[in-house]
Design a protein around this motif. Sequence first.
Motif, short mmCIF file in Angstrom:
data_model
loop_
_atom_site.label_atom_id
_atom_site.label_comp_id
_atom_site.label_asym_id
_atom_site.label_seq_id
_atom_site.Cartn_x
_atom_site.Cartn_y
_atom_site.Cartn_z
N ALA A 282 -6.49 9.59 -9.94
CA ALA A 282 -7.69 8.81 -10.28
C ALA A 282 -7.49 7.94 -11.51
O ALA A 282 -8.21 6.96 -11.70
N THR A 283 -6.51 8.29 -12.34
CA THR A 283 -6.26 7.50 -13.55
C THR A 283 -4.85 6.92 -13.57
O THR A 283 -4.33 6.59 -14.64
N THR A 284 -4.24 6.83 -12.42
CA THR A 284 -2.90 6.24 -12.30
C THR A 284 -3.05 4.83 -11.72
O THR A 284 -3.63 4.64 -10.66
N PHE A 285 -2.53 3.86 -12.45
CA PHE A 285 -2.65 2.45 -12.05
C PHE A 285 -1.27 1.92 -11.64
O PHE A 285 -0.31 2.09 -12.38
N VAL A 286 -1.22 1.28 -10.49
CA VAL A 286 0.01 0.66 -10.00
C VAL A 286 -0.32 -0.79 -9.69
O VAL A 286 -1.24 -1.08 -8.92
N ALA B 292 0.83 -1.20 0.00
CA ALA B 292 0.00 0.00 0.00
C ALA B 292 0.87 1.26 0.00
O ALA B 292 0.57 2.23 -0.70
N GLU B 293 1.96 1.24 0.75
CA GLU B 293 2.86 2.38 0.80
C GLU B 293 3.56 2.59 -0.54
O GLU B 293 3.73 3.73 -1.00
N VAL B 294 3.97 1.51 -1.20
CA VAL B 294 4.58 1.60 -2.52
C VAL B 294 3.57 2.18 -3.52
O VAL B 294 3.90 3.09 -4.30
N ILE B 295 2.35 1.68 -3.51
CA ILE B 295 1.32 2.17 -4.42
C ILE B 295 1.09 3.66 -4.20
O ILE B 295 1.05 4.45 -5.15
N SER B 296 0.96 4.06 -2.96
CA SER B 296 0.74 5.46 -2.63
C SER B 296 1.93 6.32 -3.06
O SER B 296 1.76 7.39 -3.66
N GLY B 297 3.13 5.86 -2.76
CA GLY B 297 4.34 6.61 -3.08
C GLY B 297 4.55 6.78 -4.58
O GLY B 297 4.90 7.87 -5.05
N VAL B 298 4.34 5.72 -5.33
CA VAL B 298 4.49 5.78 -6.79
C VAL B 298 3.44 6.72 -7.39
O VAL B 298 3.73 7.54 -8.25
N THR B 299 2.21 6.61 -6.89
CA THR B 299 1.15 7.49 -7.37
C THR B 299 1.50 8.94 -7.07
O THR B 299 1.41 9.81 -7.95
N ASP B 300 1.92 9.22 -5.84
CA ASP B 300 2.31 10.58 -5.46
C ASP B 300 3.44 11.12 -6.33
O ASP B 300 3.44 12.29 -6.72
N LEU B 301 4.41 10.27 -6.64
CA LEU B 301 5.53 10.66 -7.49
C LEU B 301 5.06 11.07 -8.88
O LEU B 301 5.48 12.11 -9.41
N LEU B 302 4.16 10.29 -9.46
CA LEU B 302 3.65 10.61 -10.79
C LEU B 302 2.79 11.87 -10.79
O LEU B 302 2.81 12.66 -11.74
N VAL B 303 2.07 12.08 -9.71
CA VAL B 303 1.29 13.32 -9.57
C VAL B 303 2.24 14.51 -9.48
O VAL B 303 2.08 15.51 -10.19
N ARG B 304 3.24 14.40 -8.62
CA ARG B 304 4.16 15.51 -8.37
C ARG B 304 5.07 15.82 -9.55
O ARG B 304 5.23 16.97 -9.94
#
Length: 68
Positions: free
Chosen positions: A38-42, A19-31
């Motif tokens: 909402a449209t980022t898939f990990v 869950a932390e990896v998914i959140s971190g990767v999503t945050d990285l792509l957002v930033r």
Amino acid sequence: MPFVNIKVTREGVTSDQKAEVISGVTDLLVRILDKSPATTFVVIDEVELEDWGVGGLPVEQYRRNAAR
């Protein structure tokens, strides 16, 4: 619509860690890329250790050689 596929060996990665990896990767792509979460898939795939190779060797043998 980013799609990130992460492969790890099946060696006790917990649901919380995933869950932390998914959140971190999503945050990285957002930033970095200004992507929408909402449209980022990990996707995290766990691979049996016997199915993973490094340097032309099964990972367990590679690790044994590296420890020498």
